[in-house]
Design a protein around this motif. Structure first.
Motif, PDB file in Angstrom:
ATOM      1  N   SER A 251       0.803  -1.222   0.000  1.00 42.48           N
ATOM      2  CA  SER A 251       0.000   0.000   0.000  1.00 42.48           C
ATOM      3  C   SER A 251       0.833   1.268   0.000  1.00 42.48           C
ATOM      4  N   SER A 252       2.145   1.153   0.012  1.00 46.19           N
ATOM      5  CA  SER A 252       3.018   2.323   0.017  1.00 46.19           C
ATOM      6  C   SER A 252       4.122   2.130  -1.014  1.00 46.19           C
ATOM      7  N   GLY A 253       4.889   3.187  -1.220  1.00 50.69           N
ATOM      8  CA  GLY A 253       6.003   3.104  -2.149  1.00 50.69           C
ATOM      9  C   GLY A 253       7.204   2.422  -1.509  1.00 50.69           C
ATOM     10  N   SER A 254       7.575   1.263  -2.020  1.00 47.96           N
ATOM     11  CA  SER A 254       8.742   0.521  -1.528  1.00 47.96           C
ATOM     12  C   SER A 254       9.564   0.062  -2.724  1.00 47.96           C
ATOM     13  N   ASP A 278       7.788   9.846   2.754  1.00 48.56           N
ATOM     14  CA  ASP A 278       6.754  10.614   2.052  1.00 48.56           C
ATOM     15  C   ASP A 278       5.978   9.786   1.042  1.00 48.56           C
ATOM     16  N   GLU A 279       6.320   8.498   0.872  1.00 47.78           N
ATOM     17  CA  GLU A 279       5.571   7.640  -0.037  1.00 47.78           C
ATOM     18  C   GLU A 279       4.739   6.603   0.717  1.00 47.78           C
ATOM     19  N   GLU A 280       4.529   6.813   2.004  1.00 47.98           N
ATOM     20  CA  GLU A 280       3.642   5.940   2.761  1.00 47.98           C
ATOM     21  C   GLU A 280       2.190   6.238   2.401  1.00 47.98           C
ATOM     22  N   PRO A 281       1.254   5.395   2.815  1.00 51.39           N
ATOM     23  CA  PRO A 281      -0.151   5.648   2.442  1.00 51.39           C
ATOM     24  C   PRO A 281      -0.652   7.026   2.844  1.00 51.39           C
ATOM     25  N   VAL A 285       3.294  12.180  -1.359  1.00 47.26           N
ATOM     26  CA  VAL A 285       3.597  11.763  -2.732  1.00 47.26           C
ATOM     27  C   VAL A 285       3.529  10.243  -2.846  1.00 47.26           C
ATOM     28  N   SER A 286       2.493   9.645  -2.303  1.00 50.12           N
ATOM     29  CA  SER A 286       2.332   8.198  -2.410  1.00 50.12           C
ATOM     30  C   SER A 286       2.098   7.805  -3.860  1.00 50.12           C
ATOM     31  N   PRO A 287       2.844   6.846  -4.397  1.00 45.18           N
ATOM     32  CA  PRO A 287       2.679   6.482  -5.815  1.00 45.18           C
ATOM     33  C   PRO A 287       1.483   5.587  -6.088  1.00 45.18           C
ATOM     34  N   LYS A 291      -4.678   4.122  -3.159  1.00 42.09           N
ATOM     35  CA  LYS A 291      -4.659   4.617  -1.792  1.00 42.09           C
ATOM     36  C   LYS A 291      -4.908   6.115  -1.736  1.00 42.09           C
ATOM     37  N   TRP A 292      -4.426   6.842  -2.753  1.00 39.60           N
ATOM     38  CA  TRP A 292      -4.701   8.274  -2.800  1.00 39.60           C
ATOM     39  C   TRP A 292      -6.192   8.534  -2.940  1.00 39.60           C
ATOM     40  N   ALA A 293      -6.858   7.782  -3.818  1.00 38.89           N
ATOM     41  CA  ALA A 293      -8.306   7.944  -3.980  1.00 38.89           C
ATOM     42  C   ALA A 293      -9.049   7.541  -2.709  1.00 38.89           C
ATOM     43  N   HIS A 294      -8.566   6.480  -2.082  1.00 35.51           N
ATOM     44  CA  HIS A 294      -9.192   6.035  -0.827  1.00 35.51           C
ATOM     45  C   HIS A 294      -9.071   7.114   0.244  1.00 35.51           C
ATOM     46  N   ARG A 295      -7.895   7.707   0.363  1.00 31.47           N
ATOM     47  CA  ARG A 295      -7.671   8.732   1.378  1.00 31.47           C
ATOM     48  C   ARG A 295      -8.430  10.011   1.060  1.00 31.47           C
ATOM     49  N   THR A 296      -8.532  10.366  -0.239  1.00 33.43           N
ATOM     50  CA  THR A 296      -9.146  11.627  -0.619  1.00 33.43           C
ATOM     51  C   THR A 296     -10.663  11.580  -0.534  1.00 33.43           C
ATOM     52  N   PHE A 297     -11.274  10.506  -1.040  1.00 31.11           N
ATOM     53  CA  PHE A 297     -12.728  10.458  -1.144  1.00 31.11           C
ATOM     54  C   PHE A 297     -13.395   9.680  -0.009  1.00 31.11           C
ATOM     55  N   PHE A 298     -12.646   8.837   0.692  1.00 28.70           N
ATOM     56  CA  PHE A 298     -13.216   8.076   1.810  1.00 28.70           C
ATOM     57  C   PHE A 298     -12.304   8.188   3.029  1.00 28.70           C
ATOM     58  N   PRO A 299     -12.093   9.401   3.538  1.00 34.33           N
ATOM     59  CA  PRO A 299     -11.151   9.553   4.661  1.00 34.33           C
ATOM     60  C   PRO A 299     -11.630   8.887   5.936  1.00 34.33           C
ATOM     61  N   CYS A 300     -12.952   8.750   6.113  1.00 38.22           N
ATOM     62  CA  CYS A 300     -13.458   8.149   7.342  1.00 38.22           C
ATOM     63  C   CYS A 300     -13.173   6.651   7.400  1.00 38.22           C
ATOM     64  N   CYS A 301     -12.947   6.023   6.260  1.00 35.25           N
ATOM     65  CA  CYS A 301     -12.704   4.575   6.224  1.00 35.25           C
ATOM     66  C   CYS A 301     -11.251   4.248   5.901  1.00 35.25           C
TER      67      CYS A 301
END
Length: 728
Positions: A251-254, A278-281, A285-287, A291-301
């Motif tokens: 789920s993160s940049g590794s 800075d590339e963690e979920p 700048v997470s690649p 996960k970006w969409a999840h964090r942006t549109f569903f922050p409560c979940c």
């Protein structure tokens, strides 16, 4: 020449603007605009004659020039002034005439109407102004953009970060020292009390496990060896342009980081896994766009509320500290380093084609485990049997002398089950103490090490060749420890159960082995071990720029509470991992208190000579310092003392009996005189009365220089409701 004031400058600029507005209009008559321009120009210049250096002769020239223009108007030979840069006669654009000006005039200070021959048939042509910019001005613009605009944009798009909190007051100066611990040792298991005991205990563990002389674990590495690997990795990236490779899973940049083989420098091999902060979920700048969409549109979940965001790289390094302090060595060596590479994900303002211009990224670097397979895949190849009664006691694989042992020849035996269970118990204790919220079957790895059996009389096979025997040794590697060290217990939607709870009962349903109890109890019940471990952990967590002491203390309270449950379960011979997972969530709070470093011995001896009831006697007047005593009672006391002389030993009468009011030491004891230097004997004065009337020249108890901060541990029940879902 007098300086030009700000108000005068403003008048000049207003006059210039009025000129342009009134002269540049296709609907305004040409002759009217010309007269207005001359009038405004005259007034503007006349107002500045004193400041800019015009004399009376200049005024006469201007007046004559105006009369000349008026005469030319009546004669029909009027001159046409240049209206502006945007409207002008086309015939005058090729060779405009500029009157002479004083050398101290700037071209942009005053817009003076310029005389141009009039032509009634001259057509007005609109042109665009093209100001000339010098090379120096262009360079200044570039420098301003580089030094101010781009850094401001980086700051706006970077996460909020504060400076390191190093603590304040005495807590930041003193060493972490435990005065009272809730971790009580057993009588027959002596806790670790020094670094020497720690090394001896480590040696004993390794020798009992391998039945051989002590040798360092396979994943042990020194600080010098780790530094050499990092230097080789950096050289390979920045000089040889062999860049890290991004890992698609997770789920993160590794990234897989490569290095040259130690024996053969022409061979490239995976040296480790680098995970930038800075590339963690939660990173900026997470690649991973999902996960970006999840964090942006569903922050409560999104995410885990019990964890501190963007602290996964610190958690990876801290797990190594706990693992090495527990002497388990199942976590690959991990540290916090800095790397840069074009294959890393950068923001728009940080991107560059030159590696040296790329900013360094802070993250965790974990050594690569060679020969290991994911547990989920390994257990599919070699499923664990539920019933172990039908298994052989031991497995010995016999092959030819020239053959190579293969993992496909592995089969389960009772000894292999017991040895694998001991490895799993190491993982159970590690995960439970750090409260790992992401220990699934794909986050730990398994490897088979084939150990050669030494045989003094080698056998021959059917072909008449010598044979050799191997026994399997199963090893476990705990990776992906970034979602651990919570600041509170999970108490919302998910409970984040441990993945090893779903293993067969033959592994997870058995009590902890005796070897495991003797391994961990001397460590977890030791004050010395906790003092060393907490100090090392704090050093790792302080490497983060967003470190906060308040959250660190909460993380430590959860960690100690988990460790307390481990100690209590290990003390029970019938308890195992299942019983450990059912324990109530506890927290161990560190209360800081101050104790004096030195105490006056004379004062302590005087207090030991007194009784708690001396205070009452002093208040009623019975004291040599209080002269108000009945003379008759005093004479009776002297007669009784002469009549009842008895032999005393050490200040205590041989015929007396000790009670609650008897002091610990009586005044006049010869032992006291010899031990206390500077002791002055005063007959018939109790210790309490002496201390009351004789101030002791010791340091004040409120003096911070004489105080030492220590930790008093306290157990509390963890607050919070049970999670809704217990299976995920």
């Amino acid at each position: 020449m007098a300086p030009i004031s700000g108000a005068d400058k403003l008048k000049v600029f207003e006059s210039r603007d009025i000129l342009r507005e009134r002269s540049v209009s296709p609907n305004t008559p040409f002759e009217d605009s010309k007269a207005q321009q001359l009038k405004i120009a005259k007034n503007t210049i006349s107002n500045r004659t004193d400041e800019v250096g015009y004399d009376d002769q200049d005024e006469e020239d201007i007046d004559n020039d105006d009369h000349g223009h008026d005469e030319e108007e009546h004669n029909g030979n009027s001159t046409t002034p240049v209206l502006s840069h945007s409207w002008a006669p086309s015939s005058t654009l090729k060779s405009p005439h500029f009157p002479s000006k004083p050398k101290f005039f700037k071209s942009s200070s005053i817009a003076v109407p310029l005389g141009v021959p009039n032509d009634d048939h001259t057509r007005l042509t609109r042109t665009r102004s093209n100001p000339q910019i010098s090379v120096e001005e262009i360079g200044n613009i570039k420098n301003f953009t580089k030094n101010y605009i781009i850094p401001a944009a980086k700051w706006a798009y970077s996460p909020i970060s504060t400076s390191k909190s190093k603590g304040s007051g005495r807590n930041a100066k003193h060493k972490y020292k435990i005065e009272y611990s809730v971790f009580k040792p057993l009588k027959h298991l002596r806790p670790i009390k020094s670094e020497k005991d720690f090394i001896i205990h480590w040696r004993k563990i390794v020798e009992d496990e391998t039945n051989e002389h002590f040798d360092f674990p396979s994943n042990f590495i020194t600080q010098a060896g780790f530094a050499d690997i990092i230097n080789g990795v950096t050289k390979l990236i920045e000089i040889e342009n062999i860049f890290p490779e991004r890992i698609a899973a997770g789920s993160s940049g590794s990234y897989f980081v490569y290095n040259r083989n130690f024996k053969n420098r022409e061979i490239l091999e995976r040296a480790g896994v680098f995970k930038p902060k800075d590339e963690e979920p939660y990173g900026p700048v997470s690649p991973k766009w999902t996960k970006w969409a999840h964090r942006t549109f569903f922050p409560c979940c999104f995410g885990r509320s019990c964890l501190i965001p963007n602290l996964g790289y610190i958690s990876e390094a801290a797990a190594t500290v706990i693992d090495q302090q527990l002497l388990s060595y199942i976590v690959p060596h991990t540290e916090v380093i800095q790397l840069r590479s074009p294959t890393f994900y950068y923001s728009y303002f940080d991107k560059s084609d030159t590696i040296s211009k790329l900013p360094q990224k802070v993250g965790s670097f974990q050594m690569f485990l060679k020969g290991y397979n994911e547990a989920i895949n390994w257990l599919r190849l070699y499923p664990i049997p539920n019933d172990i009664n039908g298994l052989p006691e031991n497995l010995e694989v016999e092959i030819g002398e020239d053959e190579i042992i293969q993992d496909t020849q592995f089969k389960w035996s009772k000894k292999s089950i017991a040895q694998f269970r001991e490895e799993v118990e190491k993982l159970v204790i590690l995960d439970y103490i750090i409260r790992n919220t992401d220990r699934s079957l794909d986050n730990w790895m398994i490897k088979i090490n084939w150990k050669l059996v030494k045989d003094t009389k080698p056998k021959l096979n059917q072909n008449g060749k010598k044979t050799k025997k191997y026994i399997p040794i199963i090893k476990i590697g705990a990776i992906d420890n970034g979602l651990a060290f919570p600041w509170k217990q999970p108490d919302q939607w998910r409970s984040f159960p441990f993945g090893w709870l779903f293993l067969p009962l033959s592994i997870i349903g058995q009590p902890f082995s005796l070897k495991t109890r003797h391994h961990y109890l001397p460590l977890l019940t030791s004050k010395f071990w906790w003092e060393q471990t907490v100090s090392k952990l704090k050093e790792v967590f302080e490497k983060d720029n967003d470190f906060k002491t308040r959250l660190w203390l909460k993380q430590l309270a959860v960690l100690k509470g988990q460790a307390f449950n481990v100690v209590e379960i290990l003390k029970l011979s019938y308890a195992g991992p299942l019983e450990l997972s059912r324990r109530e969530n506890l927290e161990v709070i560190d209360d800081i208190t101050s104790i004096p470093r030195s105490v006056c011995n004379d004062k302590m001896l005087r207090e030991m000579q007194s009784s708690v009831y001396d205070l009452e006697g002093f208040n009623t007047g019975y004291s040599p310092y209080n002269p108000k005593i009945d003379e008759d009672e005093e004479e009776e006391d002297e007669d009784e003392e002469d009549a009842d002389e008895e032999e005393t030993v050490g200040g205590v009468s041989s015929g007396s009996t000790m009670n609650d009011t008897t002091p610990l030491l009586l005044a006049g004891s010869p032992d006291i005189k010899s031990k206390s230097k500077g002791y002055v004997e005063e007959d018939d004065i109790t210790g309490f009365e002496y201390n009351l009337h004789h101030p002791t020249p010791m340091e004040s108890s409120h003096d911070e220089s004489n105080l030492n901060d220590v930790v008093i541990e306290r157990i509390v029940k963890a607050n919070g409701n049970p999670p809704v879902f217990t299976w995920c």
